[in-house]
Enzyme design. Structure first.
Site, PDB file in Angstrom:
ATOM      1  CD  GLU A   1      -3.319   3.138  -0.677  1.00 10.43           C
ATOM      2  OE1 GLU A   1      -4.147   4.545  -0.445  1.00 10.43           O
ATOM      3  OE2 GLU A   1      -1.902   3.663  -0.056  1.00 10.43           O
ATOM      4  CG  PHE A  25      -2.343   0.109   0.499  1.00 14.39           C
ATOM      5  CD1 PHE A  25      -2.786  -1.039  -0.275  1.00 14.39           C
ATOM      6  CD2 PHE A  25      -3.377   1.021   1.733  1.00 14.39           C
ATOM      7  CE1 PHE A  25      -4.021  -1.061  -0.230  1.00 14.39           C
ATOM      8  CE2 PHE A  25      -4.066   0.782   1.020  1.00 14.39           C
ATOM      9  CZ  PHE A  25      -5.203  -0.139   0.022  1.00 14.39           C
ATOM     10  CG  LEU A  72     -12.293   4.291  -1.347  1.00  8.63           C
ATOM     11  CD1 LEU A  72     -11.416   5.459  -1.592  1.00  8.63           C
ATOM     12  CD2 LEU A  72     -11.978   3.487  -0.776  1.00  8.63           C
ATOM     13  NE  ARG A  83      -6.921   6.830   7.187  1.00 11.18           N
ATOM     14  CZ  ARG A  83      -7.448   5.693   5.834  1.00 11.18           C
ATOM     15  NH1 ARG A  83      -6.563   4.475   5.977  1.00 11.18           N
ATOM     16  NH2 ARG A  83      -8.033   6.220   5.581  1.00 11.18           N
ATOM     17  CG  HIS A 113      -8.541   7.508  -1.318  1.00  9.61           C
ATOM     18  ND1 HIS A 113      -7.873   6.889  -2.823  1.00  9.61           N
ATOM     19  CD2 HIS A 113      -8.330   6.697  -0.269  1.00  9.61           C
ATOM     20  CE1 HIS A 113      -8.078   5.603  -2.205  1.00  9.61           C
ATOM     21  NE2 HIS A 113      -8.239   5.108  -1.124  1.00  9.61           N
ATOM     22  CG  HIS A 152     -10.783   8.542   1.473  1.00 10.19           C
ATOM     23  ND1 HIS A 152     -11.567   6.987   1.682  1.00 10.19           N
ATOM     24  CD2 HIS A 152      -9.606   7.658   2.303  1.00 10.19           C
ATOM     25  CE1 HIS A 152     -11.483   5.883   1.353  1.00 10.19           C
ATOM     26  NE2 HIS A 152     -10.512   6.096   2.874  1.00 10.19           N
ATOM     27  NE  ARG A 168      -5.480   6.616   1.319  1.00  8.72           N
ATOM     28  CZ  ARG A 168      -6.280   5.590   2.240  1.00  8.72           C
ATOM     29  NH1 ARG A 168      -6.187   6.251   2.821  1.00  8.72           N
ATOM     30  NH2 ARG A 168      -6.565   4.197   1.414  1.00  8.72           N
ATOM     31  CD  GLN A 206      -5.775  10.000   3.836  1.00  7.37           C
ATOM     32  OE1 GLN A 206      -7.068   9.077   3.838  1.00  7.37           O
ATOM     33  NE2 GLN A 206      -4.577  10.124   3.441  1.00  7.37           N
TER      34      GLN A 206
HETATM   35  C1  LIG Z   1     -15.155   3.596   0.796  1.00  7.15           C
HETATM   36  C2  LIG Z   1     -14.109   3.018   2.659  1.00  7.15           C
HETATM   37  C3  LIG Z   1     -12.550   2.526   2.466  1.00  7.15           C
HETATM   38  C4  LIG Z   1     -11.873   2.208   3.354  1.00  7.15           C
HETATM   39  N1  LIG Z   1     -10.739   1.595   3.152  1.00  7.15           N
HETATM   40  C5  LIG Z   1     -10.192   1.520   4.295  1.00  7.15           C
HETATM   41  C6  LIG Z   1      -8.828   0.064   3.955  1.00  7.15           C
HETATM   42  O1  LIG Z   1      -8.694  -0.483   3.769  1.00  7.15           O
HETATM   43  N2  LIG Z   1      -8.301   0.523   5.237  1.00  7.15           N
HETATM   44  C7  LIG Z   1      -7.726   1.281   6.415  1.00  7.15           C
HETATM   45  O2  LIG Z   1      -7.428   1.257   7.524  1.00  7.15           O
HETATM   46  N3  LIG Z   1      -8.981   2.596   6.186  1.00  7.15           N
HETATM   47  C8  LIG Z   1     -10.228   2.201   5.443  1.00  7.15           C
HETATM   48  N4  LIG Z   1     -10.772   3.225   5.552  1.00  7.15           N
HETATM   49  C9  LIG Z   1     -11.058   4.422   6.188  1.00  7.15           C
HETATM   50  C10 LIG Z   1     -11.740   3.422   7.670  1.00  7.15           C
HETATM   51  O3  LIG Z   1     -12.407   2.573   7.295  1.00  7.15           O
HETATM   52  C11 LIG Z   1     -13.011   4.024   8.524  1.00  7.15           C
HETATM   53  O4  LIG Z   1     -11.614   5.448   9.279  1.00  7.15           O
HETATM   54  C12 LIG Z   1     -13.317   3.940   9.765  1.00  7.15           C
HETATM   55  O5  LIG Z   1     -13.860   2.751   9.577  1.00  7.15           O
HETATM   56  C13 LIG Z   1     -13.414   4.582  10.659  1.00  7.15           C
HETATM   57  O6  LIG Z   1     -13.801   3.814  11.709  1.00  7.15           O
HETATM   58  P1  LIG Z   1     -15.029   4.283  12.872  1.00  7.15           P
HETATM   59  O7  LIG Z   1     -14.865   2.889  13.635  1.00  7.15           O
HETATM   60  O8  LIG Z   1     -13.787   4.849  13.956  1.00  7.15           O
HETATM   61  O9  LIG Z   1     -16.299   4.759  12.696  1.00  7.15           O
HETATM   62  P2  LIG Z   1     -16.985   3.967  11.736  1.00  7.15           P
HETATM   63  O10 LIG Z   1     -17.391   2.634  11.178  1.00  7.15           O
HETATM   64  O11 LIG Z   1     -18.085   5.478  10.809  1.00  7.15           O
HETATM   65  O12 LIG Z   1     -18.415   4.381  12.692  1.00  7.15           O
HETATM   66  C14 LIG Z   1     -19.031   4.858  13.195  1.00  7.15           C
HETATM   67  C15 LIG Z   1     -20.654   4.552  14.157  1.00  7.15           C
HETATM   68  O13 LIG Z   1     -20.936   5.578  14.473  1.00  7.15           O
HETATM   69  C16 LIG Z   1     -22.461   5.749  14.798  1.00  7.15           C
HETATM   70  N5  LIG Z   1     -22.528   6.922  15.031  1.00  7.15           N
HETATM   71  C17 LIG Z   1     -22.028   8.443  14.385  1.00  7.15           C
HETATM   72  N6  LIG Z   1     -22.776   9.239  14.734  1.00  7.15           N
HETATM   73  C18 LIG Z   1     -23.787   8.789  15.616  1.00  7.15           C
HETATM   74  C19 LIG Z   1     -24.539   9.342  16.614  1.00  7.15           C
HETATM   75  N7  LIG Z   1     -24.427  11.095  16.615  1.00  7.15           N
HETATM   76  N8  LIG Z   1     -24.843   8.727  17.236  1.00  7.15           N
HETATM   77  C20 LIG Z   1     -25.286   7.544  17.601  1.00  7.15           C
HETATM   78  N9  LIG Z   1     -23.960   6.850  16.217  1.00  7.15           N
HETATM   79  C21 LIG Z   1     -23.483   7.593  15.924  1.00  7.15           C
HETATM   80  C22 LIG Z   1     -22.595   5.617  13.486  1.00  7.15           C
HETATM   81  O14 LIG Z   1     -23.938   4.860  13.080  1.00  7.15           O
HETATM   82  C23 LIG Z   1     -21.476   4.039  13.298  1.00  7.15           C
HETATM   83  O15 LIG Z   1     -22.158   3.253  13.821  1.00  7.15           O
HETATM   84  C24 LIG Z   1     -11.641   3.331   4.153  1.00  7.15           C
HETATM   85  C25 LIG Z   1     -12.660   4.567   4.134  1.00  7.15           C
HETATM   86  C26 LIG Z   1     -13.411   4.212   3.345  1.00  7.15           C
HETATM   87  C27 LIG Z   1     -14.898   5.373   3.149  1.00  7.15           C
END
Ligand SMILES: Cc1cc2nc3c(=O)[nH]c(=O)nc-3n(C[C@H](O)[C@H](O)[C@H](O)COP(=O)(O)OP(=O)(O)OC[C@H]3O[C@@H](n4cnc5c(N)ncnc54)[C@H](O)[C@@H]3O)c2cc1C
Length: 572
Positions: free
Chosen positions: A250, A118, A247, A381, A233, A346, A281, A231
């Site tokens: 990568e 990556f 998306l 990142r 992407h 992203h 990125r 960021q």
């Molecule tokens: C398409 C895509 C592909 C990606 N691929 C990668 C990868 O391969 N490798 C990598 O390292 N990163 C990747 N990323 C980044 C990574 O997926 C995210 O940064 C990460 O999943 C965020 O996780 P999190 O647990 O912080 O939040 P999330 O998984 O977004 O969870 C947020 C949670 O908060 C809840 N929530 C939000 N607001 C409220 C509220 N007000 N009240 C109650 N609940 C709420 C939502 O319902 C959800 O359950 C990718 C991102 C995208 C968009």
């Protein structure tokens, strides 16, 4: 009013929230998860490429030191060094643990977890399952969490944190289906709400990314850090119009994808001849943007990403979602034709400022983890470092919150704060007002046009003036319909969060008079020595206004040699 009481309440059920809740529960805290989408549908499920961890399964020389150095190089040395150290050291154990809990990943021929290349990673480091890694991560954590006995409140949105003096003591929210209100009382609260991408018009992010945790934390008195670093992407879809921003992982470049401009030139040779497509990125996004601006783009305003030189069976096995995505949505068979791609908003490097060891914010009882926390990634990142961040700091934050709850007294909820939460939400349903969707579109245009990949003073000042105007108009919104299943009503509240964060991003971007990582100023194109040693911290001032101040980067003396070593290599 419906009220629930726990020791620890985790708001957000993505990778970070689930991992935090599991740990808090394992340590004996009565724990609940609250999430605004369905359990299993959090944004993490969309993650594709992989989880970064220096297991050394494919490249035996890999180790935590190189991972740490890569992370700091990627973040342009603005990362919180202690966070980057813990992350690099603990990611391998967190990934092995995931495997023990039932996570299935692609294998090497001798049966170990396979790892792929990556951008910005010196070695092949990303554990993955095809291009559906997030799905496996969420599925595994969800199974573990449910069996651990965590209570889950899904489709429930938190709109306010409740405070008892200085400390947080609960949260107020609504059920998305009925619009009824609910109160959660807790000794400790963990914010794990993800990112802010829905503030931009072109984004890879889902509907959930409305900056809720960032704004809830800020309003409760927490500090935000690194907000100027958003960021973009390099590879999102640019065609057809309905899927712009979606998306393109990568992993496509990790598996050998080649970037070419509209003239067929492999243009990364001019921007980063050493790393080419696997540059970081920020560099690749700026390169693509520049090619398009200078007239060397593809017909739909992007460039080409090509894997058609790879065996079709390999592409279908390693990138099954990409194959389906392009065939189904754009009518493009990526085993034969190039993809048209361009930058898409992203990831938020900025978030709630936390203690590296415990995830504690400066507000007693309030913790944060995952994308809504800040510090770990600095100015940019590296791909794969988010999923590992969720696992490492999710666990640590769950521990921190459980430990805090052990010593905290039973919280007392102030009924006046609950009543204020109700009045606010019901106010959006009263009288005349603007359409929230129209206001949201204006916000997205403002951020996309003026706080984009390249920025300059005049643009940022124009954006700030527009954000002030939108902020005052957002006090008078009126969705159609009532309280039942009404996303327009929900958006009225989401907009308040996005506006707070848009202000923070823009104000910080205005102050950082240099170009570094994901933040590029046309009027200050070089690095600046002062800003190379400082983060920007955003907080609510005593007058209620937003304050943005520089703070020295958090360094660790014992790691200085490793950092200097990497800097010397890059300068050579
Ligand atoms: C398409 C895509 C592909 C990606 N691929 C990668 C990868 O391969 N490798 C990598 O390292 N990163 C990747 N990323 C980044 C990574 O997926 C995210 O940064 C990460 O999943 C965020 O996780 P999190 O647990 O912080 O939040 P999330 O998984 O977004 O969870 C947020 C949670 O908060 C809840 N929530 C939000 N607001 C409220 C509220 N007000 N009240 C109650 N609940 C709420 C939502 O319902 C959800 O359950 C990718 C991102 C995208 C968009």
């Amino acid at each position: 009013m419906e009220t629930h009481e726990y020791d620890v309440i985790v708001i957000g059920a993505g990778g970070a929230g689930l991992r935090a809740a599991i740990e808090a529960s394992v340590l004996g805290a009565r724990t609940a998860l609250v999430c605004k989408s369905l359990l299993g549908k959090a944004h993490t499920v969309m993650a594709e490429g992989g989880i970064a961890a220096s297991l050394g399964n494919v490249d035996a020389d890999d180790n935590w030191r190189t991972h740490f150095q890569d992370t700091l190089f990627g973040g342009k040395y603005l990362n919180n060094w202690r966070m980057a150290e813990l992350h690099a050291k603990e990611a391998p154990d967190r990934v092995r643990e995931l495997e023990h809990w039932g996570g299935v990943f692609d294998r090497t021929p001798d049966g170990r977890m396979s790892q792929r290349a990556f951008g910005g990673h010196t070695y092949r480091r990303l554990v993955h399952i095809g291009d559906r890694t997030g799905l496996e991560l969420i599925r595994t954590l969800q199974d573990k969490g449910v069996h651990q006995g965590i209570d889950v409140f899904m489709e429930c949105t938190v709109t306010r944190l409740l405070k008892d003096g200085d400390r947080v003591c609960g949260a107020f929210g609504y059920w998305r289906s009925t619009g009824d209100f609910v109160v959660f009382r807790a000794k400790a609260l963990v914010l794990a709400t993800g990112g802010i991408g829905k503030s931009y018009r072109i984004t890879s992010n889902s509907w959930e990314y409305t900056a809720d945790g960032h704004a809830l934390g800020y309003e409760a008195g927490a500090q935000l850090v690194d907000m100027e670093f958003v960021q973009f992407h390099p590879t999102g879809m640019v065609w057809p119009p309905g899927v712009v921003g979606l998306l393109v992982t990568e992993a496509v470049r990790g598996e050998g994808g080649i970037l070419r401009n509209g003239e067929g030139e492999r243009f990364m040779e001019r921007f980063d001849p050493k790393r080419m497509e696997l540059s970081t990125r920020d560099v690749v996004s700026r390169a693509i943007y520049t090619e398009v601006q200078e007239g060397r783009g593809s017909p739909h305003g992007g460039v080409y990403l090509d894997v058609s030189h790879l065996p079709a069976s390999f592409v279908k096995r390693k990138l099954p979602s990409m194959y389906d995505q392009f065939l189904g949505l754009a009518g493009v068979d990526i085993t034969r034709e190039p993809m048209e791609i361009g930058p898409t908003c992203h990831y938020a490097m900025g978030g709630i400022k936390v203690d590296a060891e415990t995830g504690a914010s400066r507000v007693p009882g309030l913790f944060a983890t995952g994308e809504c926390s800040g510090g770990m990634h600095g100015a940019n990142r590296l791909g794969g470092n988010s999923l590992s961040d969720l696992l490492v700091f999710g666990k640590r934050t769950g521990e921190g919150a459980a430990e805090y709850a052990t010593h905290a007294s039973t919280p007392v909820v102030d009924e006046a704060q609950v009543a204020a939460g109700e009045v606010e939400m019901l106010g959006y349903l009263d009288g005349e007002g603007e359409d929230p969707y129209a206001l949201h579109a204006e916000l997205q245009d403002t951020m996309q046009d003026d706080v984009d990949i390249f920025r300059e003073r005049a643009q940022l000042e124009r954006a700030l003036a527009k954000l002030d105007e939108l902020q005052s108009r957002a006090a008078n919104l009126r969705p159609t319909g009532g309280r039942v299943f009404n996303p327009g009503w929900h958006l009225c509240r989401d907009l308040q969060n996005m506006l707070v964060c848009a202000q923070a991003v823009t104000r910080a971007a205005l102050q950082r008079e240099e170009s570094r990582g994901a933040h590029s100023r046309l009027d200050f194109p070089e690095y600046d020595d002062f800003w190379g040693e400082h983060n920007l911290v955003v907080e609510r001032g005593p007058d209620g206004g937003m304050r943005v101040e520089p703070a020295p980067v958090v360094k660790v003396a014992e790691l200085e040699t490793l950092v200097l070593e990497r800097m010397a290599v890059e300068l050579a």
